[in-house]
Scaffold this active site. Structure first.
Site, PDB file in Angstrom:
ATOM      1  N   LYS A  88      -2.700  -0.399  -0.435  1.00 10.01           N
ATOM      2  CA  LYS A  88      -2.604   0.872   0.281  1.00 10.01           C
ATOM      3  C   LYS A  88      -2.988   2.084  -0.561  1.00 10.01           C
ATOM      4  O   LYS A  88      -3.496   3.072  -0.061  1.00 10.01           O
ATOM      5  CB  LYS A  88      -1.196   1.059   0.844  1.00 10.01           C
ATOM      6  CG  LYS A  88      -0.936   0.123   2.012  1.00 10.01           C
ATOM      7  CD  LYS A  88       0.161   0.648   2.903  1.00 10.01           C
ATOM      8  CE  LYS A  88       0.288  -0.196   4.159  1.00 10.01           C
ATOM      9  NZ  LYS A  88       0.780  -1.567   3.876  1.00 10.01           N
ATOM     10  N   GLU A 110       3.173   9.030   7.960  1.00 11.53           N
ATOM     11  CA  GLU A 110       4.165   8.203   8.627  1.00 11.53           C
ATOM     12  C   GLU A 110       4.336   6.949   7.787  1.00 11.53           C
ATOM     13  O   GLU A 110       3.447   6.570   7.034  1.00 11.53           O
ATOM     14  CB  GLU A 110       3.682   7.813  10.023  1.00 11.53           C
ATOM     15  CG  GLU A 110       2.753   6.580  10.096  1.00 11.53           C
ATOM     16  CD  GLU A 110       1.400   6.743   9.388  1.00 11.53           C
ATOM     17  OE1 GLU A 110       0.969   7.898   9.187  1.00 11.53           O
ATOM     18  OE2 GLU A 110       0.800   5.710   9.026  1.00 11.53           O
ATOM     19  N   SER A 376      -3.160  -9.137  -0.402  1.00  7.83           N
ATOM     20  CA  SER A 376      -2.983  -7.698  -0.164  1.00  7.83           C
ATOM     21  C   SER A 376      -1.829  -7.066  -0.932  1.00  7.83           C
ATOM     22  O   SER A 376      -1.883  -5.891  -1.268  1.00  7.83           O
ATOM     23  CB  SER A 376      -2.812  -7.432   1.333  1.00  7.83           C
ATOM     24  OG  SER A 376      -1.713  -8.145   1.855  1.00  7.83           O
TER      25      SER A 376
HETATM   26  C1  LIG Z   1       0.925  -2.519   4.858  1.00  4.51           C
HETATM   27  C2  LIG Z   1       0.539  -3.865   4.389  1.00  4.51           C
HETATM   28  C3  LIG Z   1      -0.276  -4.722   5.160  1.00  4.51           C
HETATM   29  C4  LIG Z   1      -0.735  -4.368   6.549  1.00  4.51           C
HETATM   30  O1  LIG Z   1      -1.550  -3.263   6.641  1.00  4.51           O
HETATM   31  P1  LIG Z   1      -3.118  -3.373   6.927  1.00  4.51           P
HETATM   32  O2  LIG Z   1      -3.511  -1.988   7.253  1.00  4.51           O
HETATM   33  O3  LIG Z   1      -3.296  -4.313   8.083  1.00  4.51           O
HETATM   34  O4  LIG Z   1      -3.759  -3.892   5.702  1.00  4.51           O
HETATM   35  C5  LIG Z   1      -0.655  -5.938   4.628  1.00  4.51           C
HETATM   36  N1  LIG Z   1      -0.234  -6.339   3.410  1.00  4.51           N
HETATM   37  C6  LIG Z   1       0.557  -5.558   2.645  1.00  4.51           C
HETATM   38  C7  LIG Z   1       0.977  -6.054   1.305  1.00  4.51           C
HETATM   39  C8  LIG Z   1       0.972  -4.302   3.102  1.00  4.51           C
HETATM   40  O5  LIG Z   1       1.775  -3.539   2.332  1.00  4.51           O
END
Ligand SMILES: *Cc1c(COP(=O)(O)O)cnc(C)c1O
Length: 392
Positions: A88, A110, A376
């Site tokens: 993020k 948000e 992610s």
């Molecule tokens: C917030 C988050 C997501 C989901 O958000 P996307 O906008 O779909 O990428 C996925 N993985 C992690 C680790 C997150 O913090």
């Protein structure tokens, strides 16, 4: 060719469906962002912060033991090693530089589980900007550690007390505040959602993920192109970043893992492409879970980051034209995949990410296919959920 058009549409989805009061804010952003982002000055600051503050490039890691088990060459793109623990921050770094160049003094955002709130509070501290985070009152109770992180970083956390007191109510509150303070305030949206130009802007800031995958794969495998890319999808920002430079490379398969929650037909799910229909959510036309008369259905997923009733318009388009394959992963399977990754590779993933890992069991592939999974985020924030689940 997958490309956003001038009005912010990807095929049938996208656009800017906003109240008239928001037009000046959105127009200012739309008219200026591409030009600012294209300047050498912006790029220099962005690239240097990505390198020295975020910790990029993140490694592309060959997962030997899992590759042996699954009979494919499995690589993980290590976004979990980014500062603050997930992808993020790539986006919040880009947007804070943009806000500064637009002459803004205050930032609002948000947050649901608090990950985007923390990434936003972090870059506000970095730049000395005033920061207000809107968060559902219920989420504030459920996500105490992230609330305190934001406060330590100097942000003000304001509870949204309407509706279900969760993410969509926090989004509504942030929009209202933005309408009231258009001149000095920038709204940092955390995923590839919202009115044009947000979805494309966020995707471009996240596209550093696929830019790096191309280079790293070329070094390791002698080709820029994997056979398959896999990412989880909540709003879809990490998936958009992973797919971005491959949208128009048809030989690379794109796989998006949604959250099926307790099962697609259980009534407790967040599998938007499986259950959604076209409608307007948070300023864009997309697929969303709604009743016949257009009321948004409360989503459910064990992972807070995937617990969203819609999906970014680019993903609705990828689904619509069949460019990406969508799989819906149930809570229990995601948790087990999280444990498998922990035990086989020594990486405890975020539960969102674990959905992408389980997708390996749901897709067809050939022996020795190169599969890149976007990792992610890290699992530190999810320890309580792992503990409550207890199946390890
Ligand atoms: C917030 C988050 C997501 C989901 O958000 P996307 O906008 O779909 O990428 C996925 N993985 C992690 C680790 C997150 O913090």
């Amino acid at each position: 060719m997958i490309k956003v058009d001038e009005k912010g549409f990807y095929g049938k989805f996208g656009g800017a469906y906003i109240p008239e009061m928001l037009h000046p804010n959105i127009e200012e952003l739309r008219d200026n962002y591409e030009q600012i982002v294209a300047t050498a000055e912006f790029q220099e600051e962005f690239q240097s912060l990505l390198r020295d503050f975020v910790g990029r490039p993140t490694p592309l890691y060959f997962a030997k033991r899992m590759s042996e088990k699954y009979g494919a060459k499995i690589y993980f793109k290590r976004e979990d090693l980014c500062h603050t623990g997930a992808h993020k921050v790539n986006n919040t770094v880009g947007q804070i530089i943009l806000a500064k160049k637009l002459g803004k003094k205050r930032i609002i955002a948000e947050t649901g589980a608090g990950q985007h709130g923390v990434a936003t509070a972090t870059v506000c501290a970095l730049m000395g900007m005033e920061c207000t985070i809107y968060m559902g009152a219920l989420d504030i109770q459920r996500q105490r550690p992230n609330v305190e992180r934001m406060r330590i970083l100097g942000a003000k956390v304001v509870p949204a007390t309407s509706g279900s007191q969760t993410l969509k109510d926090a989004t509504n509150e942030a929009m209202r505040q933005w309408i009231n303070n258009p001149v000095d305030t920038h709204y940092i949206i955390g995923s590839v959602v919202g009115p044009h130009p947000y979805p494309e802007m966020v995707a471009r800031f996240q596209s550093v993920i696929s830019e790096e995958i191309k280079k790293q794969l070329l070094e390791k495998e002698g080709t820029e192109n994997p056979d398959i890319l896999i990412a989880c999808v909540g709003g879809g920002s990490n998936a958009a970043g992973t797919f971005f430079h491959y949208y128009n490379v048809p030989e690379v398969r794109l796989v998006a893992a949604e959250a099926a929650g307790l099962g697609i037909s259980s009534g407790k799910s967040a599998a938007t492409t499986a259950l959604g229909t076209p409608g307007i959510l948070h300023g864009s036309k997309t697929l969303l879970m709604q009743t016949e008369d257009g009321q948004v259905v409360e989503p459910h997923s064990i992972s807070a980051g995937l617990d969203y009733p819609g999906i970014g318009p680019v993903h609705a388009h990828l689904f619509d034209i069949g460019r990406a394959e969508f799989v819906a992963v149930e809570d229990e399977d995601a948790m087990k995949a999280g444990i498998e990754l922990s035990r086989m590779e020594g990486i405890i993933p975020a539960i969102e990410t674990a959905h992408a890992v389980h997708a390996l069991n749901m897709i067809a592939y050939k022996k020795d296919d190169i599969i890149v999974i976007n990792l992610s985020g890290r699992g530190d924030k999810d320890l309580d959920t792992y503990i409550k689940w207890g199946g390890y």
